[in-house]
Design an enzyme around this catalytic site. Structure first.
Site, PDB file in Angstrom:
ATOM      1  N   ASP A 136       0.822  -1.220   0.000  1.00  0.00           N
ATOM      2  CA  ASP A 136       0.000   0.000   0.000  1.00  0.00           C
ATOM      3  C   ASP A 136       0.857   1.271   0.000  1.00  0.00           C
ATOM      4  O   ASP A 136       0.359   2.365   0.232  1.00  0.00           O
ATOM      5  CB  ASP A 136      -0.937   0.000   1.227  1.00  0.00           C
ATOM      6  CG  ASP A 136      -0.171  -0.026   2.551  1.00  0.00           C
ATOM      7  OD1 ASP A 136       1.086  -0.015   2.535  1.00  0.00           O
ATOM      8  OD2 ASP A 136      -0.832  -0.051   3.608  1.00  0.00           O
ATOM      9  N   HIS A 138       3.388   1.986   2.067  1.00  0.00           N
ATOM     10  CA  HIS A 138       3.910   2.473   3.352  1.00  0.00           C
ATOM     11  C   HIS A 138       5.429   2.335   3.443  1.00  0.00           C
ATOM     12  O   HIS A 138       6.020   1.438   2.842  1.00  0.00           O
ATOM     13  CB  HIS A 138       3.205   1.816   4.553  1.00  0.00           C
ATOM     14  CG  HIS A 138       3.499   0.363   4.773  1.00  0.00           C
ATOM     15  ND1 HIS A 138       2.523  -0.572   5.016  1.00  0.00           N
ATOM     16  CD2 HIS A 138       4.662  -0.338   4.811  1.00  0.00           C
ATOM     17  CE1 HIS A 138       3.077  -1.756   5.188  1.00  0.00           C
ATOM     18  NE2 HIS A 138       4.383  -1.645   5.068  1.00  0.00           N
TER      19      HIS A 138
END
Ligand code: F6R
Length: 260
Positions: A136, A138
């Protein structure tokens, strides 16, 4: 940004290890920022090999890890303390007092986070920060919508991260819900940053980080604001980059580029 595209996980890992070794050869007391996860394992294996076979010296190196799960003691096999010891520290000659990993069991998290930030500064700041990237986007445990100015703090893990981690724990209720993590702002203060990514599963996140807008929805995109970032990718992780031909052309012609 420098984008290096490699043909395999091994080549990616060796390229990163060479960067670390170059730094340690010019600055033996360098401060390294380190990550856990599957991505840097090859890098750590190569650094161990360089230590054992080529005498790469860690006796003056200082390290700061990005993150740790809240609630897991150091001895827990899923803790990042355990991971770092097993996969790097116990195989090289770094003095234990030079190793810093956020505490998952402190009685005062707020004070600990402040101490961690202060300690990085006291040690002169991070010379080279190694990062992985989540699917995602991160970096460390700065999940989507983390402030791009964030500092070391407690972070609630995204539901997807909790789900992904469930396989490592016996019971669902044992999976940590919180982590202590360096912030995006903390990471951006490192003098140099190397982000490693391999595999198809990272291709969307890598494309968003390098070519997408700077947004807290992909915290790795904040690296676009940093003056000295290198992405070392394998071909699968690089496969969704729109400007891939340009990066490869630069890579092939780099020795001919004017030097300042
Ligand atoms: C680990 C960390 C995480 C990982 C990321 C990728 O210290 O900060 O951001 O780098 O979740 O994990 P792997 O490498 O397991 O795909």
């Amino acid at each position: 940004m420098e984008i290096v595209i490699t043909e395999s996980y091994e080549e990616m890992s060796k390229r990163a290890a060479q960067e670390v070794a170059n730094l340690l050869n010019t600055k033996p007391n360098a401060v390294l920022g380190l990550a856990t996860g599957s991505t840097p394992l090859g890098l750590y294996r190569e650094l161990i090999r360089m230590h054992k076979e080529e005498g790469l010296d860690f006796s003056q190196v200082i390290t700061f890890n990005l993150d740790e799960y809240v609630g897991l003691p150091k001895e827990h096999p899923q803790s990042y303390h355990y991971f770092m010891n097993e996969n790097l520290f116990k195989h090289i000659n770094i003095p234990p007092q030079n190793i810093h990993i956020p505490s998952g069991t402190t009685s005062n998290y707020k004070a600990f986070c402040q101490w961690y930030e202060d300690r990085i500064r006291q040690c002169g700041g991070i010379d080279l920060q190694i990062l992985g990237i989540g699917a995602d986007g991160h970096i460390a445990f700065n999940e989507p919508t983390s402030s791009l100015g964030s500092r070391t703090r407690i972070k609630t893990l995204a539901q997807q991260t909790i789900k992904d981690n469930a396989r490592f724990f016996d019971r669902p209720e044992d999976v940590p819900r919180y982590a202590i993590t360096m912030g995006v702002g903390t990471i951006l203060e490192a003098r140099k940053i190397i982000l490693l990514a391999n595999g198809k599963g990272k291709s969307d996140a890598v494309a968003a980080a390098i070519e997408g807008p700077v947004t807290s929805m992909c915290t790795a995109s904040a690296l676009q604001l940093h003056p000295n970032v290198m992405f070392i990718l394998d071909r699968e992780a690089a496969s969704k980059l729109k400007m891939i031909e340009y990066y490869e052309w630069i890579q092939a012609n780099l020795p001919g580029a004017p030097k300042s």
